[in-house]
Design a protein around this motif. Structure first.
Motif, PDB file in Angstrom:
ATOM      1  N   ASP A 190       0.828  -1.196   0.000  1.00  0.00           N
ATOM      2  CA  ASP A 190       0.000   0.000   0.000  1.00  0.00           C
ATOM      3  C   ASP A 190       0.866   1.250   0.000  1.00  0.00           C
ATOM      4  O   ASP A 190       1.902   1.318   0.656  1.00  0.00           O
ATOM      5  CB  ASP A 190      -0.902  -0.010   1.239  1.00  0.00           C
ATOM      6  N   LYS A 191       0.406   2.295  -0.711  1.00  0.00           N
ATOM      7  CA  LYS A 191       1.211   3.496  -0.896  1.00  0.00           C
ATOM      8  C   LYS A 191       1.277   4.373   0.341  1.00  0.00           C
ATOM      9  O   LYS A 191       2.192   5.176   0.479  1.00  0.00           O
ATOM     10  CB  LYS A 191       0.669   4.304  -2.089  1.00  0.00           C
ATOM     11  N   PHE A 192       0.287   4.261   1.253  1.00  0.00           N
ATOM     12  CA  PHE A 192       0.284   5.169   2.388  1.00  0.00           C
ATOM     13  C   PHE A 192       1.235   4.733   3.501  1.00  0.00           C
ATOM     14  O   PHE A 192       1.426   5.441   4.478  1.00  0.00           O
ATOM     15  CB  PHE A 192      -1.134   5.367   2.939  1.00  0.00           C
ATOM     16  N   PHE A 193       1.842   3.561   3.374  1.00  0.00           N
ATOM     17  CA  PHE A 193       2.895   3.186   4.316  1.00  0.00           C
ATOM     18  C   PHE A 193       3.975   2.390   3.583  1.00  0.00           C
ATOM     19  O   PHE A 193       3.766   1.870   2.490  1.00  0.00           O
ATOM     20  CB  PHE A 193       2.335   2.393   5.499  1.00  0.00           C
ATOM     21  N   ALA A 194       5.139   2.351   4.207  1.00  0.00           N
ATOM     22  CA  ALA A 194       6.268   1.612   3.655  1.00  0.00           C
ATOM     23  C   ALA A 194       6.799   0.678   4.733  1.00  0.00           C
ATOM     24  O   ALA A 194       6.543   0.868   5.923  1.00  0.00           O
ATOM     25  CB  ALA A 194       7.353   2.563   3.190  1.00  0.00           C
ATOM     26  N   VAL A 195       7.542  -0.341   4.295  1.00  0.00           N
ATOM     27  CA  VAL A 195       8.067  -1.330   5.229  1.00  0.00           C
ATOM     28  C   VAL A 195       9.555  -1.559   4.973  1.00  0.00           C
ATOM     29  O   VAL A 195       9.964  -1.832   3.844  1.00  0.00           O
ATOM     30  CB  VAL A 195       7.325  -2.682   5.092  1.00  0.00           C
ATOM     31  N   GLU A 196      10.346  -1.427   6.022  1.00  0.00           N
ATOM     32  CA  GLU A 196      11.743  -1.831   6.008  1.00  0.00           C
ATOM     33  C   GLU A 196      11.845  -3.142   6.773  1.00  0.00           C
ATOM     34  O   GLU A 196      11.229  -3.296   7.844  1.00  0.00           O
ATOM     35  CB  GLU A 196      12.621  -0.780   6.689  1.00  0.00           C
ATOM     36  N   ILE A 197      12.613  -4.077   6.266  1.00  0.00           N
ATOM     37  CA  ILE A 197      12.766  -5.375   6.929  1.00  0.00           C
ATOM     38  C   ILE A 197      14.212  -5.537   7.386  1.00  0.00           C
ATOM     39  O   ILE A 197      15.149  -5.351   6.606  1.00  0.00           O
ATOM     40  CB  ILE A 197      12.392  -6.532   5.986  1.00  0.00           C
ATOM     41  N   ALA A 198      14.374  -5.902   8.649  1.00  0.00           N
ATOM     42  CA  ALA A 198      15.685  -6.248   9.191  1.00  0.00           C
ATOM     43  C   ALA A 198      15.608  -7.699   9.647  1.00  0.00           C
ATOM     44  O   ALA A 198      14.823  -8.023  10.542  1.00  0.00           O
ATOM     45  CB  ALA A 198      16.054  -5.339  10.352  1.00  0.00           C
ATOM     46  N   ILE A 199      16.380  -8.559   9.036  1.00  0.00           N
ATOM     47  CA  ILE A 199      16.394  -9.968   9.417  1.00  0.00           C
ATOM     48  C   ILE A 199      17.473 -10.137  10.480  1.00  0.00           C
ATOM     49  O   ILE A 199      18.655  -9.877  10.226  1.00  0.00           O
ATOM     50  CB  ILE A 199      16.658 -10.873   8.203  1.00  0.00           C
ATOM     51  N   VAL A 200      17.057 -10.537  11.683  1.00  0.00           N
ATOM     52  CA  VAL A 200      17.968 -10.458  12.830  1.00  0.00           C
ATOM     53  C   VAL A 200      18.020 -11.759  13.626  1.00  0.00           C
ATOM     54  O   VAL A 200      17.079 -12.552  13.629  1.00  0.00           O
ATOM     55  CB  VAL A 200      17.544  -9.305  13.773  1.00  0.00           C
ATOM     56  N   GLY A 201      19.160 -11.950  14.299  1.00  0.00           N
ATOM     57  CA  GLY A 201      19.312 -13.047  15.237  1.00  0.00           C
ATOM     58  C   GLY A 201      19.602 -14.393  14.612  1.00  0.00           C
ATOM     59  O   GLY A 201      19.544 -14.572  13.393  1.00  0.00           O
ATOM     60  N   ASN A 202      19.917 -15.349  15.471  1.00  0.00           N
ATOM     61  CA  ASN A 202      20.270 -16.690  15.023  1.00  0.00           C
ATOM     62  C   ASN A 202      19.114 -17.416  14.354  1.00  0.00           C
ATOM     63  O   ASN A 202      19.327 -18.352  13.573  1.00  0.00           O
ATOM     64  CB  ASN A 202      20.761 -17.522  16.212  1.00  0.00           C
ATOM     65  N   LEU A 203      17.884 -17.014  14.667  1.00  0.00           N
ATOM     66  CA  LEU A 203      16.715 -17.661  14.079  1.00  0.00           C
ATOM     67  C   LEU A 203      16.131 -16.867  12.908  1.00  0.00           C
ATOM     68  O   LEU A 203      15.037 -17.153  12.444  1.00  0.00           O
ATOM     69  CB  LEU A 203      15.648 -17.892  15.151  1.00  0.00           C
ATOM     70  N   ALA A 204      16.881 -15.867  12.435  1.00  0.00           N
ATOM     71  CA  ALA A 204      16.477 -15.068  11.259  1.00  0.00           C
ATOM     72  C   ALA A 204      15.047 -14.545  11.401  1.00  0.00           C
ATOM     73  O   ALA A 204      14.178 -14.809  10.564  1.00  0.00           O
ATOM     74  CB  ALA A 204      16.638 -15.883   9.973  1.00  0.00           C
ATOM     75  N   THR A 205      14.836 -13.783  12.460  1.00  0.00           N
ATOM     76  CA  THR A 205      13.528 -13.182  12.698  1.00  0.00           C
ATOM     77  C   THR A 205      13.340 -11.965  11.807  1.00  0.00           C
ATOM     78  O   THR A 205      14.245 -11.148  11.659  1.00  0.00           O
ATOM     79  CB  THR A 205      13.400 -12.751  14.177  1.00  0.00           C
ATOM     80  N   ASN A 206      12.156 -11.837  11.240  1.00  0.00           N
ATOM     81  CA  ASN A 206      11.824 -10.657  10.447  1.00  0.00           C
ATOM     82  C   ASN A 206      11.351  -9.536  11.367  1.00  0.00           C
ATOM     83  O   ASN A 206      10.245  -9.611  11.923  1.00  0.00           O
ATOM     84  CB  ASN A 206      10.724 -10.971   9.430  1.00  0.00           C
ATOM     85  N   CYS A 207      12.187  -8.519  11.536  1.00  0.00           N
ATOM     86  CA  CYS A 207      11.771  -7.311  12.240  1.00  0.00           C
ATOM     87  C   CYS A 207      11.286  -6.329  11.187  1.00  0.00           C
ATOM     88  O   CYS A 207      12.004  -6.027  10.232  1.00  0.00           O
ATOM     89  CB  CYS A 207      12.938  -6.716  13.023  1.00  0.00           C
ATOM     90  N   TYR A 208      10.053  -5.854  11.336  1.00  0.00           N
ATOM     91  CA  TYR A 208       9.464  -4.942  10.357  1.00  0.00           C
ATOM     92  C   TYR A 208       9.381  -3.530  10.938  1.00  0.00           C
ATOM     93  O   TYR A 208       8.869  -3.334  12.047  1.00  0.00           O
ATOM     94  CB  TYR A 208       8.058  -5.413   9.972  1.00  0.00           C
ATOM     95  N   ILE A 209       9.879  -2.585  10.178  1.00  0.00           N
ATOM     96  CA  ILE A 209       9.761  -1.173  10.541  1.00  0.00           C
ATOM     97  C   ILE A 209       8.746  -0.578   9.574  1.00  0.00           C
ATOM     98  O   ILE A 209       9.025  -0.428   8.383  1.00  0.00           O
ATOM     99  CB  ILE A 209      11.110  -0.454  10.437  1.00  0.00           C
ATOM    100  N   VAL A 210       7.567  -0.307  10.079  1.00  0.00           N
ATOM    101  CA  VAL A 210       6.462   0.151   9.244  1.00  0.00           C
ATOM    102  C   VAL A 210       6.277   1.643   9.488  1.00  0.00           C
ATOM    103  O   VAL A 210       6.148   2.069  10.637  1.00  0.00           O
ATOM    104  CB  VAL A 210       5.158  -0.597   9.580  1.00  0.00           C
ATOM    105  N   TYR A 211       6.282   2.428   8.416  1.00  0.00           N
ATOM    106  CA  TYR A 211       6.259   3.874   8.611  1.00  0.00           C
ATOM    107  C   TYR A 211       5.507   4.597   7.505  1.00  0.00           C
ATOM    108  O   TYR A 211       5.272   4.058   6.421  1.00  0.00           O
ATOM    109  CB  TYR A 211       7.684   4.415   8.713  1.00  0.00           C
ATOM    110  N   GLU A 212       5.134   5.813   7.829  1.00  0.00           N
ATOM    111  CA  GLU A 212       4.432   6.683   6.904  1.00  0.00           C
ATOM    112  C   GLU A 212       5.473   7.544   6.189  1.00  0.00           C
ATOM    113  O   GLU A 212       6.145   8.363   6.829  1.00  0.00           O
ATOM    114  CB  GLU A 212       3.456   7.554   7.689  1.00  0.00           C
ATOM    115  N   PRO A 213       5.682   7.376   4.883  1.00  0.00           N
ATOM    116  CA  PRO A 213       6.737   8.113   4.187  1.00  0.00           C
ATOM    117  C   PRO A 213       6.632   9.627   4.323  1.00  0.00           C
ATOM    118  O   PRO A 213       7.653  10.323   4.388  1.00  0.00           O
ATOM    119  CB  PRO A 213       6.565   7.675   2.721  1.00  0.00           C
TER     120      PRO A 213
END
Length: 213
Positions: free
Chosen positions: A2-25
């Motif tokens: 969706d255009k009204f928000f954006a998502v940055e993904i950081a894959i972190v830790g030994n179990l490759a967890t998806n951390c999502y940073i969701v923000y309004e551009p």
């Protein structure tokens, strides 16, 4: 997406967890979903995009989704949201599983306890909370626009395990029925692994058939 928000993904830790940073551009306001580890890496992603985090949301309170809570909270002075059924796990090294995967740790306590049907609003972003127990007692999914953040409830072609503290196979199978109310084109962003869509999962995920038995 969706255009009204954006998502940055950081894959972190030994179990490759998806951390999502969701923000309004337009404003930079956003949330950090499941900062599971590597706080400095997550912060670098946030700073590179000039994002202004307003909250941490944990889809559940297992160690691989909460390890960076403390540092992210301290850095940005923001509240932690978690479902009330998982709140105790944040402060319990046995229940959150950190004693099983490495060095035991506690997260700061939750600032806001959430429940099914709540809405978490940050700027012009609004996340609807769906309680989906099974992987843990307080597992949630977060819905915004045409996107569903599923934590460890639903993955591409599979589901979360239920043999950890708070897990319940029957509850998880019931939780899968929650997804019947969403459009089939809904984008799935899980706690681990690749993105998917509900349409794909209905066609390829064996647990969607199992839940009907």
């Amino acid at each position: 997406m969706d255009k009204f928000f954006a998502v940055e993904i950081a894959i972190v830790g030994n179990l490759a967890t998806n951390c999502y940073i969701v923000y309004e551009p337009s404003s930079g306001s956003g949330v950090v979903i499941d900062p599971g580890a590597e706080a400095e890496f997550i912060i670098k992603k946030i700073e590179a995009k000039k994002i202004k985090p307003r909250a941490i949301i944990n889809t559940h309170a297992h160690a691989d989704h909460i390890e960076a809570n403390a540092k992210i909270k301290k850095k940005y002075k923001i509240p932690i949201y978690v479902h009330r059924s998982d709140a105790v796990m944040l402060r319990d090294e046995i229940m959150n599983g950190s004693m099983l995967v490495g060095e035991a740790f506690k997260s700061p306590e939750a600032d806001v306890l959430i429940e099914h049907g709540d809405k978490i609003s940050v700027g012009n972003l609004s996340f609807e909370v769906f309680h989906t127990p099974g992987h843990s007692a307080g597992g949630i999914c977060l819905y915004i626009g045409n996107t569903l953040f599923t934590g460890d409830t639903l993955f591409k072609e599979t589901v979360g395990r239920w043999d950890l503290p708070g897990g319940d196979e029957k509850a998880l199978m019931r939780s899968l029925r929650t997804f019947d109310s969403f459009p089939k084109e809904t984008v799935i962003l899980p706690g681990h692994g690749e993105a998917s869509t509900l349409d794909y999962e209905y066609a390829h995920n064996p647990f969607f058939e199992k839940r009907r038995r």
